[in-house]
Design a protein around this motif. Structure first.
Motif, PDB file in Angstrom:
ATOM      1  N   SER A  18       0.831  -1.203   0.000  1.00  0.00           N
ATOM      2  CA  SER A  18       0.000   0.000   0.000  1.00  0.00           C
ATOM      3  C   SER A  18       0.863   1.250   0.000  1.00  0.00           C
ATOM      4  CB  SER A  18      -0.916   0.008   1.231  1.00  0.00           C
ATOM      5  OG  SER A  18      -1.807  -1.076   1.194  1.00  0.00           O
ATOM      6  N   LEU A  19       1.931   1.232   0.806  1.00  0.00           N
ATOM      7  CA  LEU A  19       2.839   2.376   0.863  1.00  0.00           C
ATOM      8  C   LEU A  19       3.453   2.638  -0.506  1.00  0.00           C
ATOM      9  CD1 LEU A  19       4.568   4.500   2.279  1.00  0.00           C
ATOM     10  CD2 LEU A  19       6.149   2.682   2.935  1.00  0.00           C
ATOM     11  N   ILE A  20       3.917   1.573  -1.156  1.00  0.00           N
ATOM     12  CA  ILE A  20       4.542   1.728  -2.471  1.00  0.00           C
ATOM     13  C   ILE A  20       3.545   2.278  -3.478  1.00  0.00           C
ATOM     14  CG2 ILE A  20       5.588   0.468  -4.393  1.00  0.00           C
ATOM     15  CD1 ILE A  20       6.748  -1.471  -2.304  1.00  0.00           C
ATOM     16  N   ALA A  21       2.320   1.754  -3.450  1.00  0.00           N
ATOM     17  CA  ALA A  21       1.305   2.210  -4.402  1.00  0.00           C
ATOM     18  C   ALA A  21       0.949   3.671  -4.181  1.00  0.00           C
ATOM     19  CB  ALA A  21       0.054   1.339  -4.278  1.00  0.00           C
ATOM     20  N   ILE A  22       0.816   4.068  -2.916  1.00  0.00           N
ATOM     21  CA  ILE A  22       0.433   5.449  -2.619  1.00  0.00           C
ATOM     22  C   ILE A  22       1.553   6.414  -2.987  1.00  0.00           C
ATOM     23  CG2 ILE A  22      -0.144   7.032  -0.742  1.00  0.00           C
ATOM     24  CD1 ILE A  22      -1.569   4.597   0.576  1.00  0.00           C
ATOM     25  N   ARG A 192     -16.287  -3.596  10.820  1.00  0.00           N
ATOM     26  CA  ARG A 192     -15.599  -3.230   9.587  1.00  0.00           C
ATOM     27  C   ARG A 192     -15.628  -1.718   9.385  1.00  0.00           C
ATOM     28  NH1 ARG A 192     -14.050  -5.487   4.800  1.00  0.00           N
ATOM     29  NH2 ARG A 192     -14.780  -7.546   5.454  1.00  0.00           N
ATOM     30  N   LYS A 193     -14.479  -1.182   9.016  1.00  0.00           N
ATOM     31  CA  LYS A 193     -14.383   0.251   8.764  1.00  0.00           C
ATOM     32  C   LYS A 193     -14.968   0.584   7.397  1.00  0.00           C
ATOM     33  CE  LYS A 193     -10.148   0.957  11.456  1.00  0.00           C
ATOM     34  NZ  LYS A 193      -8.726   1.412  11.411  1.00  0.00           N
ATOM     35  N   SER A 194     -15.581   1.733   7.329  1.00  0.00           N
ATOM     36  CA  SER A 194     -16.065   2.201   6.032  1.00  0.00           C
ATOM     37  C   SER A 194     -14.882   2.672   5.190  1.00  0.00           C
ATOM     38  CB  SER A 194     -17.056   3.353   6.219  1.00  0.00           C
ATOM     39  OG  SER A 194     -16.385   4.488   6.759  1.00  0.00           O
ATOM     40  N   LEU A 195     -15.143   2.914   3.919  1.00  0.00           N
ATOM     41  CA  LEU A 195     -14.075   3.372   3.030  1.00  0.00           C
ATOM     42  C   LEU A 195     -13.499   4.701   3.515  1.00  0.00           C
ATOM     43  CD1 LEU A 195     -12.438   3.012   0.440  1.00  0.00           C
ATOM     44  CD2 LEU A 195     -14.285   4.169  -0.808  1.00  0.00           C
ATOM     45  N   ILE A 196     -14.373   5.594   3.965  1.00  0.00           N
ATOM     46  CA  ILE A 196     -13.916   6.897   4.463  1.00  0.00           C
ATOM     47  C   ILE A 196     -13.044   6.721   5.696  1.00  0.00           C
ATOM     48  CG2 ILE A 196     -14.623   9.131   5.372  1.00  0.00           C
ATOM     49  CD1 ILE A 196     -15.177   8.763   2.419  1.00  0.00           C
ATOM     50  N   GLN A 197     -13.453   5.818   6.587  1.00  0.00           N
ATOM     51  CA  GLN A 197     -12.667   5.570   7.793  1.00  0.00           C
ATOM     52  C   GLN A 197     -11.301   4.976   7.448  1.00  0.00           C
ATOM     53  OE1 GLN A 197     -15.553   3.115   9.839  1.00  0.00           O
ATOM     54  NE2 GLN A 197     -15.990   4.749  11.325  1.00  0.00           N
ATOM     55  N   SER A 198     -11.281   4.101   6.439  1.00  0.00           N
ATOM     56  CA  SER A 198     -10.009   3.495   6.029  1.00  0.00           C
ATOM     57  C   SER A 198      -9.074   4.543   5.441  1.00  0.00           C
ATOM     58  CB  SER A 198     -10.264   2.387   4.997  1.00  0.00           C
ATOM     59  OG  SER A 198     -11.043   1.353   5.551  1.00  0.00           O
ATOM     60  N   ILE A 199      -9.653   5.421   4.610  1.00  0.00           N
ATOM     61  CA  ILE A 199      -8.829   6.440   3.965  1.00  0.00           C
ATOM     62  C   ILE A 199      -8.280   7.435   4.978  1.00  0.00           C
ATOM     63  CG2 ILE A 199      -8.898   8.379   2.332  1.00  0.00           C
ATOM     64  CD1 ILE A 199     -10.853   6.780   0.656  1.00  0.00           C
ATOM     65  N   THR A 200      -9.085   7.723   6.014  1.00  0.00           N
ATOM     66  CA  THR A 200      -8.664   8.721   7.009  1.00  0.00           C
ATOM     67  C   THR A 200      -8.007   8.087   8.231  1.00  0.00           C
ATOM     68  OG1 THR A 200     -10.901   8.658   7.970  1.00  0.00           O
ATOM     69  CG2 THR A 200     -10.445  10.355   6.305  1.00  0.00           C
ATOM     70  N   SER A 201      -7.648   6.810   8.143  1.00  0.00           N
ATOM     71  CA  SER A 201      -6.997   6.152   9.275  1.00  0.00           C
ATOM     72  C   SER A 201      -5.628   6.776   9.525  1.00  0.00           C
ATOM     73  CB  SER A 201      -6.843   4.656   9.001  1.00  0.00           C
ATOM     74  OG  SER A 201      -5.995   4.440   7.892  1.00  0.00           O
ATOM     75  N   SER A 202      -5.166   6.670  10.762  1.00  0.00           N
ATOM     76  CA  SER A 202      -3.909   7.322  11.138  1.00  0.00           C
ATOM     77  C   SER A 202      -2.728   6.798  10.329  1.00  0.00           C
ATOM     78  CB  SER A 202      -3.646   7.121  12.634  1.00  0.00           C
ATOM     79  OG  SER A 202      -3.577   5.728  12.943  1.00  0.00           O
ATOM     80  N   GLY A 203      -2.724   5.486  10.058  1.00  0.00           N
ATOM     81  CA  GLY A 203      -1.612   4.917   9.295  1.00  0.00           C
ATOM     82  C   GLY A 203      -1.536   5.478   7.890  1.00  0.00           C
ATOM     83  N   LEU A 204      -2.688   5.534   7.209  1.00  0.00           N
ATOM     84  CA  LEU A 204      -2.707   6.036   5.841  1.00  0.00           C
ATOM     85  C   LEU A 204      -2.405   7.525   5.799  1.00  0.00           C
ATOM     86  CD1 LEU A 204      -3.138   5.416   2.898  1.00  0.00           C
ATOM     87  CD2 LEU A 204      -5.588   5.776   3.211  1.00  0.00           C
ATOM     88  N   VAL A 205      -2.939   8.262   6.769  1.00  0.00           N
ATOM     89  CA  VAL A 205      -2.658   9.699   6.828  1.00  0.00           C
ATOM     90  C   VAL A 205      -1.159   9.940   7.020  1.00  0.00           C
ATOM     91  CG1 VAL A 205      -2.994  11.794   8.185  1.00  0.00           C
ATOM     92  CG2 VAL A 205      -4.953  10.347   7.625  1.00  0.00           C
ATOM     93  N   SER A 206      -0.521   9.115   7.852  1.00  0.00           N
ATOM     94  CA  SER A 206       0.924   9.249   8.068  1.00  0.00           C
ATOM     95  C   SER A 206       1.690   9.005   6.772  1.00  0.00           C
ATOM     96  CB  SER A 206       1.389   8.260   9.140  1.00  0.00           C
ATOM     97  OG  SER A 206       0.753   8.523  10.377  1.00  0.00           O
ATOM     98  N   ILE A 207       1.251   7.998   6.022  1.00  0.00           N
ATOM     99  CA  ILE A 207       1.903   7.698   4.744  1.00  0.00           C
ATOM    100  C   ILE A 207       1.743   8.866   3.776  1.00  0.00           C
ATOM    101  CG2 ILE A 207       1.818   6.204   2.712  1.00  0.00           C
ATOM    102  CD1 ILE A 207       1.059   3.906   4.580  1.00  0.00           C
ATOM    103  N   LEU A 208       0.537   9.430   3.726  1.00  0.00           N
ATOM    104  CA  LEU A 208       0.284  10.555   2.826  1.00  0.00           C
ATOM    105  C   LEU A 208       1.126  11.773   3.211  1.00  0.00           C
ATOM    106  CD1 LEU A 208      -3.600  10.315   2.410  1.00  0.00           C
ATOM    107  CD2 LEU A 208      -1.851   9.703   0.742  1.00  0.00           C
TER     108      LEU A 208
END
Length: 272
Positions: A18-22, A192-208
């Motif tokens: 995921s990190l590589i793709a982003i 289960r997390k929604s798509l919005i919750q997944s996108i705004t998760s702390s891990g993904l936000v850190s990667i962004l």
């Protein structure tokens, strides 16, 4: 225990993908379709410009290079000629002998160390300049060859961008499924997390944020390299040297002698 460890390894592996793709989303548009031609421009200046006109249409010390591939009709023979013209003349190659008879006693310098990719890059630059794909743009008395962006290239960039977005979303969904399986295996409840919750998760936000910092650093360094540089500036000549022959008659690129302009804020005065 081994099962849980195996799932954790898969989970971490997918996070890395995921990190590589982003990161790819941010840097995909820095890819250029004209890498070969740009490399060929530098190679042409270093190896060819002293004898061949940069407009690729006018003869100089050597013949005009525009259309060379078509005139040879055989890339393998042309590559051999560039590496060692005298060997081909001695072997009696018809095209080599024809050129020798036309241009003798001028001997083409041998470049045995040039790779196929390097020669191909030079020929790509020559062809692009000759047919107008690479358009010369006058700037303050100098000519800078700019790469013409093709609409087809932009189309493929958007396709790549869409694929990377799709891959990122798919990986996020797979990671969510693995989290759910782990929770069920351990007897825990899982929401289960929604798509919005997944996108705004702390891990993904850190990667962004990390990707944005890299992009900002890349942009800052590129722009900082241009600070203090001037285009069109003409200083008083330190010595009484006429440029009529080099820059006028033979149309040699100014950067062939003042090569410092390519890598620093100062053009550099050649040794006299």
């Amino acid at each position: 225990m081994l099962y849980k460890r195996h799932r954790r390894m898969i989970h971490n592996h997918l996070k890395m993908k995921s990190l590589i793709a982003i990161l790819g989303l941010f840097f995909a548009f820095n890819i250029t379709a004209q890498v070969d031609a740009k490399a060929g421009k530098t190679l042409f200046r270093n190896y060819c410009a002293q004898c061949h006109n940069k407009d690729m249409k006018t003869a100089m010390t050597g013949p005009a290079l525009g259309g060379a591939q078509e005139r040879w009709g055989d890339d393998e023979a042309l590559y051999s000629w560039i590496r060692n013209s005298q060997a081909m003349i001695a072997a009696g190659h018809p095209r080599a002998v024809e050129l020798w008879n036309e241009w003798k006693p001028t001997v083409m310098t041998a470049y045995p160390d040039l790779t196929d990719d390097q020669i191909g890059s030079v020929l790509a630059y020559v062809a692009g300049t000759a047919d107008g794909t690479l358009n010369p743009k006058p700037v303050g008395g100098l000519v800078d060859v700019l790469v013409k962006e093709e609409s087809s290239s932009n189309f493929w960039y958007w396709i790549l961008f869409a694929l990377l977005v799709g891959l990122s979303l798919t990986l996020l969904r797979v990671i969510g499924n693995l989290d759910q399986l782990n929770a069920e295996k351990e007897g825990k409840s899982y929401k289960r997390k929604s798509l919005i919750q997944s996108i705004t998760s702390s891990g993904l936000v850190s990667i962004l944020i990390f990707a944005l910092v890299l992009l900002a650093g890349y942009t800052t360094v590129n722009n900082a390299m241009n600070l203090g540089r001037q285009q069109g500036y003409q200083r008083d000549q330190p010595i009484a040297f006429s440029h009529a022959t080099h820059a006028g008659l033979h149309k040699i690129d100014c950067q062939y002698c003042h090569d410092g302009a390519r890598r620093s804020k100062h053009a550099v005065i050649p040794a006299t």
